[in-house]
Design an enzyme around this catalytic site. Structure first.
Site, PDB file in Angstrom:
ATOM      1  N   SER A 104     -18.872  45.840  32.647  1.00  0.00           N
ATOM      2  CA  SER A 104     -19.307  45.898  31.254  1.00  0.00           C
ATOM      3  C   SER A 104     -18.095  45.812  30.336  1.00  0.00           C
ATOM      4  O   SER A 104     -16.947  45.870  30.782  1.00  0.00           O
ATOM      5  CB  SER A 104     -20.076  47.196  30.975  1.00  0.00           C
ATOM      6  OG  SER A 104     -19.184  48.300  30.915  1.00  0.00           O
TER       7      SER A 104
ATOM      8  N   SER B  99     -17.184  48.031  27.997  1.00  0.00           N
ATOM      9  CA  SER B  99     -16.892  49.310  27.344  1.00  0.00           C
ATOM     10  C   SER B  99     -15.404  49.627  27.266  1.00  0.00           C
ATOM     11  O   SER B  99     -14.989  50.462  26.468  1.00  0.00           O
ATOM     12  CB  SER B  99     -17.615  50.450  28.064  1.00  0.00           C
ATOM     13  OG  SER B  99     -17.049  50.679  29.340  1.00  0.00           O
TER      14      SER B  99
END
Length: 264
Positions: free
Chosen positions: A76, A78
C-alpha cells in the site's frame, strides 16, 4: 487468513529432519549390511534421499529468515514517499532481539526501537497481518497531532517544505500534487506527504504505555496507523526495515534497488 510461511518452514524442517534421523539410527546400517552381503551398493529409499537433501537447505532458510533477515513486499501507499507500492524490502530480524519462529517469543534482547525507525510488526487487531510504519512515540511519551504537525511531550516536531510531490506508478500518481515535506524527528530527517484540505480528525493526545510504541505512516493523510487503532506492543515487533532490494510496479525501477530505509 494469511499464509504462515514460517510455520511451513518449521514443519518441513521437522519432518525432513526426523525422517533422516530415523533412517540413520534404525535402517541405514542394516541396509548397508544387506548390500555388502549381496556385493551390491546400498540404495536409500527415495523419501530418505529427498529428506537428506532438503533438510539442511530448509534449515538454513528457516534460520536466515527467523534470525537474520526476512523479505516483505510493500502492498500500500501508507509509507510514501519513503516506500512505494511494489518495493521489496529486507527486515533486520535481530535489531530488537531474537525471537523463536511461529511462537514469536523473545529469547535474546539486543535493543529497542528508536524514534524514527521504520518497523515491521504484526497488526495488533489481526496478528496474521504484517504492517510497516515509522516509530513516532516511545514508551511514556505523550503524542498529539494537530494541523498536520506532530508534538512529542509538548515539543512540536519541525517540518520544512520540499515542494509538490510528483508520483510514479499507479499508486504514486494518485498522490501527485500532495505537499512534500521533511519532518525533523530527533536524529532522523525523513520525507512525509500531506494532502491539502484534509483535516486531522485524530489528534490525540495519546500517552504511550510501557512496552508499546506509537507508529505512523509517512503518507500522513492516507495511513491507518496508531492514531486509529492504538499502540504497537513490543511482542508484536518483527524487525527493522533496512533496505529496498527490488521494486516492481510497472516494471523494474533500478534507481530504488539498494536504497537504505532507516537513515539517521
Amino acid at each position: 487468513m494469511d499464509f504462515d510461511f514460517a510455520l511451513l518452514l518449521v514443519v518441513l524442517t521437522g519432518v525432513t529432519g526426523v525422517i533422516w534421523a530415523i533412517d540413520r539410527l534404525l535402517f541405514a546400517k542394516r541396509r548397508e549390511r544387506i548390500a555388502l552381503a549381496a556385493n551390491d551398493v546400498p540404495h536409500e529409499p527415495i523419501i530418505v534421499e529427498y529428506a537428506r537433501s532438503f533438510f539442511p537447505v530448509i534449515l538454513l532458510v528457516l534460520g536466515f529468515r527467523s534470525f537474520i533477515a526476512e523479505p516483505f513486499k510493500i502492498p500500500s501507499g501508507s509509507m510514501m514517499p519513503t516506500l512505494l507500492v511494489g518495493d521489496f524490502i529486507l527486515v533486520n530480524k535481530f535489531a530488537y532481539g531474537l525471537r523463536l519462529p511461529v511462537l514469536n517469543s523473545k529469547i535474546v534482547s539486543f535493543g529497542e526501537p528508536q524514534r524514527g525507525d521504520v518497523i515491521v510488526f504484526r497488526y495488533p487487531k489481526d496478528p496474521s497481518k504484517a504492517y510497516i510504519k515509522r516509530v513516532i512515540g516511545l514508551p511514556g511519551d505523550e503524542i498529539t497531532y494537530h494541523n498536520k504537525t506532530v508534538q512529542v511531550n509538548g515539543q512540536e516536531i519541525a517540518q520544512s517544505d520540499e515542494g509538490i510531490y510528483a508520483g510514479s506508478g499507479d499508486e504514486g500518481h494518485k498522490m501527485s500534487g500532495a505537499k512534500l515535506k521533511i519532518e525533523h524527528l530527533p536524529g532522523v530527517d525523513h520525507q512525509i506527504l500531506q494532502i491539502p484540505n484534509i483535516d486531522s480528525h485524530k489528534e490525540g493526545p495519546w500517552t504511550v504505555p510501557q512496552g508499546h510504541y506509537f507508529a505512523m505512516g509517512d503518507n500522513r493523510d492516507n495511513s491507518e496507523d496508531s492514531r486509529f487503532w492504538g499502540f504497537v506492543p513490543e511482542e508484536n515487533l518483527i524487525g527493522k526495515a533496512f533496505i529496498i532490494w527490488m521494486n516492481w510496479d510497472q516494471g523494474i525501477d533500478f534507481k530504488r534497488i539498494g536504497t537504505l530505509i532507516n537513515r539517521g
